[in-house]
Design a protein around this motif. Sequence first.
Motif, PDB file in Angstrom:
ATOM      1  N   SER A 153       0.826  -1.216   0.000  1.00 35.84           N
ATOM      2  CA  SER A 153       0.000   0.000   0.000  1.00 35.84           C
ATOM      3  C   SER A 153       0.857   1.260   0.000  1.00 35.84           C
ATOM      4  O   SER A 153       0.351   2.356   0.228  1.00 35.84           O
ATOM      5  CB  SER A 153      -0.922  -0.003   1.227  1.00 35.84           C
ATOM      6  N   MET A 154       2.167   1.104  -0.208  1.00 40.11           N
ATOM      7  CA  MET A 154       3.046   2.270  -0.252  1.00 40.11           C
ATOM      8  C   MET A 154       3.011   2.865  -1.661  1.00 40.11           C
ATOM      9  O   MET A 154       2.407   2.291  -2.568  1.00 40.11           O
ATOM     10  CB  MET A 154       4.481   1.859   0.118  1.00 40.11           C
ATOM     11  N   LYS A 155       3.701   3.994  -1.799  1.00 44.67           N
ATOM     12  CA  LYS A 155       3.658   4.646  -3.118  1.00 44.67           C
ATOM     13  C   LYS A 155       5.046   5.115  -3.525  1.00 44.67           C
ATOM     14  O   LYS A 155       5.240   6.292  -3.850  1.00 44.67           O
ATOM     15  CB  LYS A 155       2.692   5.837  -3.066  1.00 44.67           C
ATOM     16  N   ILE A 160       6.105  -0.207  -9.598  1.00 40.67           N
ATOM     17  CA  ILE A 160       4.849  -0.588 -10.238  1.00 40.67           C
ATOM     18  C   ILE A 160       4.090  -1.639  -9.409  1.00 40.67           C
ATOM     19  O   ILE A 160       2.915  -1.926  -9.662  1.00 40.67           O
ATOM     20  CB  ILE A 160       5.161  -1.115 -11.666  1.00 40.67           C
ATOM     21  N   VAL A 161       4.783  -2.179  -8.399  1.00 39.95           N
ATOM     22  CA  VAL A 161       4.223  -3.317  -7.655  1.00 39.95           C
ATOM     23  C   VAL A 161       2.858  -3.040  -7.003  1.00 39.95           C
ATOM     24  O   VAL A 161       1.962  -3.885  -7.078  1.00 39.95           O
ATOM     25  CB  VAL A 161       5.260  -3.832  -6.623  1.00 39.95           C
ATOM     26  N   PRO A 162       2.634  -1.872  -6.362  1.00 38.34           N
ATOM     27  CA  PRO A 162       1.302  -1.660  -5.771  1.00 38.34           C
ATOM     28  C   PRO A 162       0.185  -1.792  -6.811  1.00 38.34           C
ATOM     29  O   PRO A 162      -0.921  -2.221  -6.487  1.00 38.34           O
ATOM     30  CB  PRO A 162       1.382  -0.228  -5.216  1.00 38.34           C
ATOM     31  N   GLY A 195       7.478 -11.748   1.542  1.00 37.48           N
ATOM     32  CA  GLY A 195       6.248 -11.004   1.279  1.00 37.48           C
ATOM     33  C   GLY A 195       6.618  -9.800   0.446  1.00 37.48           C
ATOM     34  O   GLY A 195       7.786  -9.410   0.399  1.00 37.48           O
ATOM     35  N   VAL A 196       5.641  -9.211  -0.210  1.00 34.00           N
ATOM     36  CA  VAL A 196       5.927  -8.019  -1.004  1.00 34.00           C
ATOM     37  C   VAL A 196       6.324  -6.891  -0.056  1.00 34.00           C
ATOM     38  O   VAL A 196       7.248  -6.124  -0.299  1.00 34.00           O
ATOM     39  CB  VAL A 196       4.686  -7.617  -1.836  1.00 34.00           C
ATOM     40  N   GLN A 197       5.630  -6.829   1.068  1.00 34.57           N
ATOM     41  CA  GLN A 197       5.853  -5.783   2.079  1.00 34.57           C
ATOM     42  C   GLN A 197       5.833  -6.512   3.424  1.00 34.57           C
ATOM     43  O   GLN A 197       4.877  -6.411   4.196  1.00 34.57           O
ATOM     44  CB  GLN A 197       4.705  -4.779   1.939  1.00 34.57           C
ATOM     45  N   LEU A 198       6.896  -7.294   3.642  1.00 38.34           N
ATOM     46  CA  LEU A 198       6.928  -8.238   4.762  1.00 38.34           C
ATOM     47  C   LEU A 198       6.627  -7.583   6.110  1.00 38.34           C
ATOM     48  O   LEU A 198       5.951  -8.157   6.966  1.00 38.34           O
ATOM     49  CB  LEU A 198       8.308  -8.906   4.789  1.00 38.34           C
TER      50      LEU A 198
HETATM   51  S1  SF4 Z   1       6.816  -2.868  -3.256  1.00 39.38           S
HETATM   52 FE1  SF4 Z   1       8.530  -1.907  -2.119  1.00 39.38          FE
HETATM   53  S2  SF4 Z   1       9.418  -0.449  -3.556  1.00 39.38           S
HETATM   54 FE2  SF4 Z   1       7.358  -0.983  -4.335  1.00 39.38          FE
HETATM   55  S3  SF4 Z   1       5.964   0.591  -3.492  1.00 39.38           S
HETATM   56 FE3  SF4 Z   1       5.965  -1.148  -2.073  1.00 39.38          FE
HETATM   57  S4  SF4 Z   1       7.564  -0.573  -0.566  1.00 39.38           S
HETATM   58 FE4  SF4 Z   1       7.902   0.712  -2.335  1.00 39.38          FE
END
Ligand code: SF4
Length: 440
Positions: A153-155, A160-162, A195-198
């Motif tokens: 949920s970060m930006k 591009i992952v979110p 995890g993507v955002q462990l």
């Molecule tokens: S996956 Fe990692 S690099 Fe990508 S928006 Fe989330 S925290 Fe940031």
Amino acid sequence: MKVCIKTIGCRTNKADSIELRQALFPLPVSFTDTLEEANAVILFTCAVTSKAEKDVRLYISQARRYAAGAPIAVTGCLTEVIPPEKWKEMGVAIVFNNSQKHMIKSWVEEILKRFEKTELKGTKKETGTEIKEDIIQITGMNRPPLKVQEGCSMKCSYCIVPKTRGKERSIPIEEVLKKIEIFVNNGAKEIIIVGVQLGAWGKDLNPPQTISHLLERIFKKNFSTRVRLGSIEPWGINEKLIEMFSVKTKDQRLCPHIHIPLQSGSDSILKKMNRPYRKSDYYKIVSKILEADPDIAIGTDIITGFPGETDKEFEETLNFIESIPFAYLHIFTFSPRRETPAFSMPERVASDIMKERLKRLKEIDETKRNLFKQKFRGKTVNAIVEKVSDEKEASGTVEYFFRVSFPLVASQEVKELDKKEIVKVKIVDTTPFTAKGVMI
Ligand code: SF4
């Protein structure tokens, strides 16, 4: 019927592909890495860099050529970015986006039916029971990654992952424990929690929990395997987690290794990247971790050539990296992704400057790797054997996240290796990328 599963990209993608292998395991199929043998190809794609996208396209053209006639399915992050009609043009039979991965098994079952109908009479059919039931067969590795968290949920402005993996969500604790049990019962010797955002694991659970709770629960179970924490962002690390790495109190099964993406050592670039910390915050966290365990392996990710990165900002990054005893760096050059804010940022860094910066970072990485490994000369580490060459030499990954190779003197030792969970190896020599030892 043989299925070829190929994974491009991060450990989370690898964990997803392992889950698929587990789901397909009861079916009368076997797995192959050789395209020529494949009756169906499943590709886990990555969208993070343009290089990853190029690799995906290349693999599809190879699959069309070498696995002629075998249907190709794609899944993973790039399916969220490239529309289905474009995949069709590339020769892909079917697209499963990230929320449709659970449907791949039914697709394989359909192909299996067709395959069985057209199979020549008298040809031996493979059955699930004929397939060797161990973790190597399922995962291709005895240190499998296990996904406990999905989405972000970060930006971060370059990422591009979110968009491709959606909002943060956690796999509930009981489900994680069950999955670990399956891995352990099938011979896994180390489990990598990914995890993507462990660090966001548990935030959405009721009651909310943290990654340190999860580790505590895992260790309470008395599994014999060791546990490695995958990449965790600095803001996901709390005091409790740092305490868990303390040499005084640490559970011996927790690998003394932590990977904390830094991305840049310049505050102005971190701000443009929309990373929610500054270098002083990062430094504080790392200092506390090193206080808890001075020998711990700390790895990081660095992006160079972010739009507008000046020589001065790059030098700041170099100086900051120098101030921390990293065990290794994973270095990336900025890769513009159309769907991210950084794509339209002005002042792209020229490619020759980017190459030069990459070169300097690689030199620092080499020095850091060398210094880190040198500390272990004469010390004993614990290796999980992953390869035996000609019954003369074995190699494996140690708890500090580097590979060591060691000679096997008697053939008896080869047999013994299979029975051992972990092999004790005394380090006798090191270079930046290798370590040699003797089994003790
Ligand atoms: S996956 Fe990692 S690099 Fe990508 S928006 Fe989330 S925290 Fe940031």
